[in-house]
Design an enzyme around this catalytic site. Structure first.
Site, PDB file in Angstrom:
ATOM      1  N   SER A 186       0.602  -0.974   0.187  1.00  0.00           N
ATOM      2  CA  SER A 186      -0.002  -0.538  -0.717  1.00  0.00           C
ATOM      3  C   SER A 186       0.712   1.657   0.096  1.00  0.00           C
ATOM      4  CB  SER A 186      -0.811   0.184   1.342  1.00  0.00           C
ATOM      5  OG  SER A 186      -1.876  -0.788   1.156  1.00  0.00           O
TER       6      SER A 186
ATOM      7  N   GLY B 227      -6.144  -3.584  -7.584  1.00  0.00           N
ATOM      8  CA  GLY B 227      -6.939  -3.176  -7.515  1.00  0.00           C
ATOM      9  C   GLY B 227      -6.839  -1.866  -6.704  1.00  0.00           C
TER      10      GLY B 227
ATOM     11  N   ARG C  34     -13.883  -7.212 -10.095  1.00  0.00           N
ATOM     12  CA  ARG C  34     -14.392  -5.900  -8.833  1.00  0.00           C
ATOM     13  C   ARG C  34     -14.914  -4.579  -9.395  1.00  0.00           C
ATOM     14  NH1 ARG C  34      -7.959  -6.334  -6.506  1.00  0.00           N
ATOM     15  NH2 ARG C  34      -9.690  -5.320  -4.667  1.00  0.00           N
TER      16      ARG C  34
ATOM     17  N   SER D 285     -12.782   1.678   3.335  1.00  0.00           N
ATOM     18  CA  SER D 285     -12.179   1.184   2.133  1.00  0.00           C
ATOM     19  C   SER D 285     -11.127   2.530   2.081  1.00  0.00           C
ATOM     20  CB  SER D 285     -13.159   1.214   0.523  1.00  0.00           C
ATOM     21  OG  SER D 285     -11.492   1.061  -0.192  1.00  0.00           O
TER      22      SER D 285
ATOM     23  N   ASP E 106      -7.150  -7.767   4.668  1.00  0.00           N
ATOM     24  CA  ASP E 106      -6.721  -9.202   3.426  1.00  0.00           C
ATOM     25  C   ASP E 106      -5.232 -10.070   4.323  1.00  0.00           C
ATOM     26  OD1 ASP E 106      -6.619  -6.669   1.902  1.00  0.00           O
ATOM     27  OD2 ASP E 106      -5.442  -6.079   2.146  1.00  0.00           O
TER      28      ASP E 106
ATOM     29  N   LYS F 291     -12.554  -8.771  -3.240  1.00  0.00           N
ATOM     30  CA  LYS F 291     -10.895  -8.923  -3.011  1.00  0.00           C
ATOM     31  C   LYS F 291     -10.795  -9.713  -5.020  1.00  0.00           C
ATOM     32  CE  LYS F 291     -10.611  -6.744   0.633  1.00  0.00           C
ATOM     33  NZ  LYS F 291     -10.250  -5.347   0.099  1.00  0.00           N
TER      34      LYS F 291
ATOM     35  N   ARG G 286     -13.075 -14.432  -1.303  1.00  0.00           N
ATOM     36  CA  ARG G 286     -11.980 -14.747  -1.139  1.00  0.00           C
ATOM     37  C   ARG G 286     -12.783 -15.479   0.259  1.00  0.00           C
ATOM     38  NH1 ARG G 286      -7.163 -10.306   0.201  1.00  0.00           N
ATOM     39  NH2 ARG G 286      -6.097 -11.032  -2.089  1.00  0.00           N
TER      40      ARG G 286
HETATM   41  O1  SPQ Z   1      -5.049  -3.903  -4.364  1.00  0.00           O
HETATM   42  P1  SPQ Z   1      -5.859  -4.474  -4.232  1.00  0.00           P
HETATM   43  O2  SPQ Z   1      -5.725  -5.741  -5.833  1.00  0.00           O
HETATM   44  O3  SPQ Z   1      -7.447  -4.123  -3.807  1.00  0.00           O
HETATM   45  O4  SPQ Z   1      -4.122  -5.547  -2.976  1.00  0.00           O
HETATM   46  C1  SPQ Z   1      -5.234  -5.802  -1.651  1.00  0.00           C
HETATM   47  C2  SPQ Z   1      -4.521  -6.821  -1.368  1.00  0.00           C
HETATM   48  O5  SPQ Z   1      -4.684  -7.823  -1.222  1.00  0.00           O
HETATM   49  O6  SPQ Z   1      -3.499  -6.612  -1.574  1.00  0.00           O
HETATM   50  C3  SPQ Z   1      -7.166  -6.720  -1.646  1.00  0.00           C
HETATM   51  F1  SPQ Z   1      -6.992  -7.414  -2.245  1.00  0.00           F
HETATM   52  O7  SPQ Z   1      -5.367  -4.842  -0.765  1.00  0.00           O
HETATM   53  C4  SPQ Z   1      -6.245  -3.694  -0.413  1.00  0.00           C
HETATM   54  C5  SPQ Z   1      -6.799  -3.532   0.743  1.00  0.00           C
HETATM   55  O8  SPQ Z   1      -7.818  -4.751   0.466  1.00  0.00           O
HETATM   56  C6  SPQ Z   1      -4.669  -2.826  -0.452  1.00  0.00           C
HETATM   57  C7  SPQ Z   1      -5.356  -1.482   0.056  1.00  0.00           C
HETATM   58  C8  SPQ Z   1      -4.905  -0.024   0.016  1.00  0.00           C
HETATM   59  O9  SPQ Z   1      -3.417  -0.241  -0.124  1.00  0.00           O
HETATM   60  O10 SPQ Z   1      -5.578   0.638   0.284  1.00  0.00           O
HETATM   61  C9  SPQ Z   1      -6.710  -1.338   0.670  1.00  0.00           C
HETATM   62  C10 SPQ Z   1      -7.614  -2.128   0.917  1.00  0.00           C
HETATM   63  O11 SPQ Z   1      -8.446  -2.735   0.037  1.00  0.00           O
HETATM   64  P2  SPQ Z   1     -10.110  -1.770   0.874  1.00  0.00           P
HETATM   65  O12 SPQ Z   1     -10.941  -1.970  -0.962  1.00  0.00           O
HETATM   66  O13 SPQ Z   1      -9.978  -2.161   1.687  1.00  0.00           O
HETATM   67  O14 SPQ Z   1      -9.422  -0.338   0.222  1.00  0.00           O
END
Ligand code: SPQ
Length: 433
Positions: free
Chosen positions: A25, A96, A124, A169, A317, A344, A348
């Site tokens: 992140s 994502g 997604r 989120s 995660d 995700k 999951r």
């Molecule tokens: O980037 P991506 O694909 O969404 O990755 C994931 C992961 O498991 O590595 C989720 F699948 O992490 C996200 C996390 O779940 C990374 C993230 C961020 O860097 O801001 C936030 C989380 O997602 P969200 O939807 O809760 O904001």
């Protein structure tokens, strides 16, 4: 064709130490914020996982000079409006975070751009980000009225909003705040529970003022970011696999060095402690703007617990690996309020329940989580799949440490999304005689 890997067999214990690679992140944000800042930024201990490389690639296509040598990234920032129209499609790969945060930057820019990702990204939901961005005046189109990739963005002048997000989120919060940077007025996002706050912390490191009041975060439009130096802490989501490995593998004591301990991410520490894990936190320090520590974990008897409510965004995660942890705890572990798992890299809830069932775990899915009845009996071998989801692949590789018989993992390559040297680290601490 998808490949299959025979996972390392049951070990006699785990011993030694691992330096946990950079946080995904924070690495993404370092490149993005460096690109829209004025002047040069240097990001050290950058995670060279595929997701973060996708972020670099997207900003290079918008004219930003980015130099990557080993794990050091140098970004020549061009300022928010200094990005240039990409002549090619921006490919976000499996990420994502790249997709959603970049939408916040593209929406308030001056040009047209197109985003595409892989098969998983195409499933997604993007409307959680495109809806508030449109309220600000963004012009975004795509499949299902801008709900899914491929997406096309026409940059527009944006106006601030006071957004109440239905989901906790960090990606939604960050996309809206990034758009707010270049909007007229003060943009706010209020979440139902606190999600990771790396954006807020890093924006301050780049010289921006960000206000926080309870679950509301606000940013004034028109602020410029100034290039800076960042050292990325180790990713607690990557450390989680080895924390669980150390807790459930007999005869183990391992040290995980340089683990990010941001309180919005440490739900896994709370869970391990409540389940009775033998965990100690040492050498606590702050690196730039994020807390960091070394963690030592040893094998111990564990008990099932309930995991729900505001704790969920702090460990979202980690739920795949927590399900494996729970399979080795006495009694029942109930995970609820976690329907975000369905959107995700894979659903999951389904992928964890399917694959752990194949290994003999007593696990049932529910509408918003899962129920696991633990036992210390060894798991059985089988043919399993990551389904292209890095966290499912790593969870299954840790399961193989306590399995009688062979596990064959389909699509192990997906692990490179967040932890390219995962199998080397696993081998480094495995005791085989
Ligand atoms: O980037 P991506 O694909 O969404 O990755 C994931 C992961 O498991 O590595 C989720 F699948 O992490 C996200 C996390 O779940 C990374 C993230 C961020 O860097 O801001 C936030 C989380 O997602 P969200 O939807 O809760 O904001």
């Amino acid at each position: 064709m998808k490949s299959t890997k025979i996972l390392p067999q049951k070990v006699n214990g785990l011993s030694g130490s691992i330096v946990i690679p950079g946080d995904k992140s924070i690495s993404h944000r370092g490149v993005m914020f460096g690109a829209i800042a004025k002047g040069k930024s240097t990001i050290r201990n950058f995670l060279t996982g595929e997701d973060c490389l996708s972020t670099i690639d997207c900003f290079r296509k918008m004219g930003v000079s980015i130099n990557l040598t080993d794990d050091v990234v140098e970004v020549e920032g061009k300022g928010f409006l200094g990005l240039t129209e990409p002549s090619d499609i921006l490919d976000v790969g499996n990420s994502g975070t790249t997709t959603r945060l970049i939408l916040g930057i593209l929406s308030g820019n001056t040009f047209h751009s197109c985003l595409i990702g892989d098969e998983s990204i195409a499933k997604r939901p993007m409307n959680r980000v495109t809806a508030p961005l449109r309220m600000m005046g963004a012009s975004i189109d795509g499949r299902s009225e801008g709900g899914y990739t491929p997406l096309a963005v026409r940059g527009k002048k944006l106006t601030a909003i006071d957004y109440v997000s239905p989901v906790a989120s960090a990606q939604v919060k960050s996309a809206v705040l990034l758009a707010g940077l270049n909007a007229t007025g003060v943009t706010s996002v209020t979440e139902p529970a606190k999600s990771r706050d790396h954006t807020e912390r890093m924006l301050r490191a780049f010289g921006c003022e960000v206000e926080e009041e309870g679950l509301k975060v606000s940013i004034k439009g028109g602020q410029a970011l100034t290039g800076t130096e960042i050292t990325v802490p180790g990713d607690i989501s990557s450390a989680a696999f080895f924390l669980v490995a150390g807790a459930i593998t007999p005869n183990s004591t391992i040290t995980l060095k340089n683990v990010g301990m941001n309180p919005t991410r440490t739900g896994i520490i709370d869970v391990l402690t409540r389940m009775g894990a033998n965990l100690s936190i040492e050498n606590e320090r702050v690196v730039n703007f994020e807390p960091v520590a070394d963690l030592i974990i040893s094998t111990s008897a564990l008990s099932g617990i309930e995991i729900s409510g505001d704790l969920i965004p702090r460990l979202i995660d980690e739920i795949p690996i927590i399900a494996l942890l729970a399979s080795q705890a006495s009694g029942e572990t109930v995970i609820k309020d976690a329907s975000e798992l369905k959107v995700k890299e894979t659903n999951r809830i389904d992928t964890v329940v399917n694959e752990l069932t194949k290994l003999g775990v007593d696990i049932q899915s529910t509408d918003d989580g899962m129920i696991i009845t633990g036992s210390t009996d060894a798991l059985n071998g089988n043919q399993v799949s990551s389904y292209g989801d890095h966290r499912i692949g790593m969870m299954l590789a840790i399961a193989s440490l306590i399995t009688e018989g062979e596990i064959q993992l389909e699509n192990p390559e997906s692990i490179a999304v967040s932890y390219p040297n995962f199998f080397n680290h696993l081998e480094q601490i495995s005791v085989n005689k």
